[in-house]
Design a protein around this motif. Structure first.
Motif, PDB file in Angstrom:
ATOM      1  N   ILE A 129       1.878  97.296  36.463  1.00 35.23           N
ATOM      2  CA  ILE A 129       2.909  96.380  35.986  1.00 35.23           C
ATOM      3  C   ILE A 129       3.467  95.621  37.192  1.00 35.23           C
ATOM      4  N   VAL A 130       3.303  94.301  37.169  1.00 32.69           N
ATOM      5  CA  VAL A 130       3.766  93.445  38.266  1.00 32.69           C
ATOM      6  C   VAL A 130       4.907  92.587  37.745  1.00 32.69           C
TER       7      VAL A 130
ATOM      8  N   ILE B 237      -0.448  94.049  33.864  1.00 33.83           N
ATOM      9  CA  ILE B 237       0.575  93.278  33.159  1.00 33.83           C
ATOM     10  C   ILE B 237       1.312  92.497  34.231  1.00 33.83           C
ATOM     11  N   LEU B 238       1.287  91.173  34.118  1.00 36.28           N
ATOM     12  CA  LEU B 238       1.717  90.301  35.194  1.00 36.28           C
ATOM     13  C   LEU B 238       2.790  89.318  34.754  1.00 36.28           C
ATOM     14  N   ALA B 239       3.926  89.345  35.442  1.00 39.33           N
ATOM     15  CA  ALA B 239       4.970  88.346  35.230  1.00 39.33           C
ATOM     16  C   ALA B 239       4.596  87.083  35.994  1.00 39.33           C
ATOM     17  N   LEU B 240       5.034  85.937  35.496  1.00 38.69           N
ATOM     18  CA  LEU B 240       4.785  84.687  36.210  1.00 38.69           C
ATOM     19  C   LEU B 240       5.839  84.428  37.274  1.00 38.69           C
TER      20      LEU B 240
ATOM     21  N   GLY C 232       3.175  84.249  39.740  1.00 40.31           N
ATOM     22  CA  GLY C 232       2.171  84.957  38.959  1.00 40.31           C
ATOM     23  C   GLY C 232       0.871  84.190  38.780  1.00 40.31           C
ATOM     24  N   PHE C 233       0.925  82.869  38.746  1.00 39.37           N
ATOM     25  CA  PHE C 233      -0.315  82.085  38.643  1.00 39.37           C
ATOM     26  C   PHE C 233      -1.175  82.296  39.886  1.00 39.37           C
ATOM     27  N   TYR C 234      -0.534  82.337  41.053  1.00 36.04           N
ATOM     28  CA  TYR C 234      -1.267  82.604  42.291  1.00 36.04           C
ATOM     29  C   TYR C 234      -1.887  84.004  42.236  1.00 36.04           C
ATOM     30  N   VAL C 235      -1.101  84.991  41.817  1.00 32.38           N
ATOM     31  CA  VAL C 235      -1.593  86.370  41.722  1.00 32.38           C
ATOM     32  C   VAL C 235      -2.764  86.436  40.748  1.00 32.38           C
TER      33      VAL C 235
ATOM     34  N   VAL D 255      -0.446  88.464  30.715  1.00 29.70           N
ATOM     35  CA  VAL D 255       0.713  87.782  31.291  1.00 29.70           C
ATOM     36  C   VAL D 255       1.907  88.020  30.373  1.00 29.70           C
ATOM     37  N   LEU D 256       2.991  88.496  30.981  1.00 30.79           N
ATOM     38  CA  LEU D 256       4.246  88.728  30.282  1.00 30.79           C
ATOM     39  C   LEU D 256       5.258  87.785  30.922  1.00 30.79           C
TER      40      LEU D 256
END
Length: 182
Positions: A43-44, A89-92, A99-102, A117-118
């Motif tokens: 979870i990011v 699970i990735l926040a922007l 998050g787009f870069y990640v 993407v959350l």
């Protein structure tokens, strides 16, 4: 020789045991469906409460998950380099690199890793960009429990999830001036 049929399975997330029954009615036994594999979820998100809440929500619904956490892009890079994750699970909105870069880095270094993407952004333009960059799913942070679980289960099982998004221009949260920059 008797043939057997599946008669019951564990809940959708657990996916651990399967029982088989012979045509004559006797039960063969419980057998492992996924031998000793515990699904792992990274979870990011920069908000501790969001990370803890997601862990609690997902643990209640899907027993046996193993979690990792990252609060920014640098921590995410370290966690991703150290082990394989069944789902990210990735926040922007993250401090530093967004998050787009990640997501782009995950696709470059771990092309098969599923990413859900959350985001706080309900405008579909964010979901479109996330999908274009390789996300497996997109769900808004203001979605209900059922939608978050549906998205999680879909992406964890290899499906895509881009549902229940408003039309472009009907954003719930107004994007900032650099929100779509990469």
């Amino acid at each position: 020789m008797d043939t057997f049929h599946p008669v019951s399975a564990a809940p959708e997330c657990s996916l651990t045991f399967q029982a088989y029954q012979y045509e004559n009615g006797s039960v063969l036994s419980w057998t492992l469906e996924r031998a000793l594999h515990v699904p792992t979820v990274l979870i990011v998100d920069d908000q501790l409460l969001v990370r803890q809440g997601l862990k609690q929500l997902l643990s209640q619904e899907c027993r046996g998950l193993e979690f990792g956490e990252a609060k920014n892009s640098d921590e995410a890079a370290v966690r991703l380099a150290r082990r394989h994750w069944d789902l990210v699970i990735l926040a922007l909105a993250l401090p530093g690199k967004d998050g787009f870069y990640v997501l782009q880095e995950i696709r470059r270094r771990h092309p098969s890793a599923p990413v859900l993407v959350l985001s706080m952004h309900a405008d579909s333009q964010y979901a479109v960009r996330a999908r274009r960059l390789g996300a497996s799913g997109y769900v808004c942070k203001n979605a209900g429990r059922a939608d978050i679980l549906k998205a999680f289960k879909a992406v964890l099982t290899g499906k895509k999830y881009f549902e229940n998004l408003p039309s472009p221009g009907t954003a719930v949260a107004a994007p900032g001036p650099n929100a779509l920059s990469g």
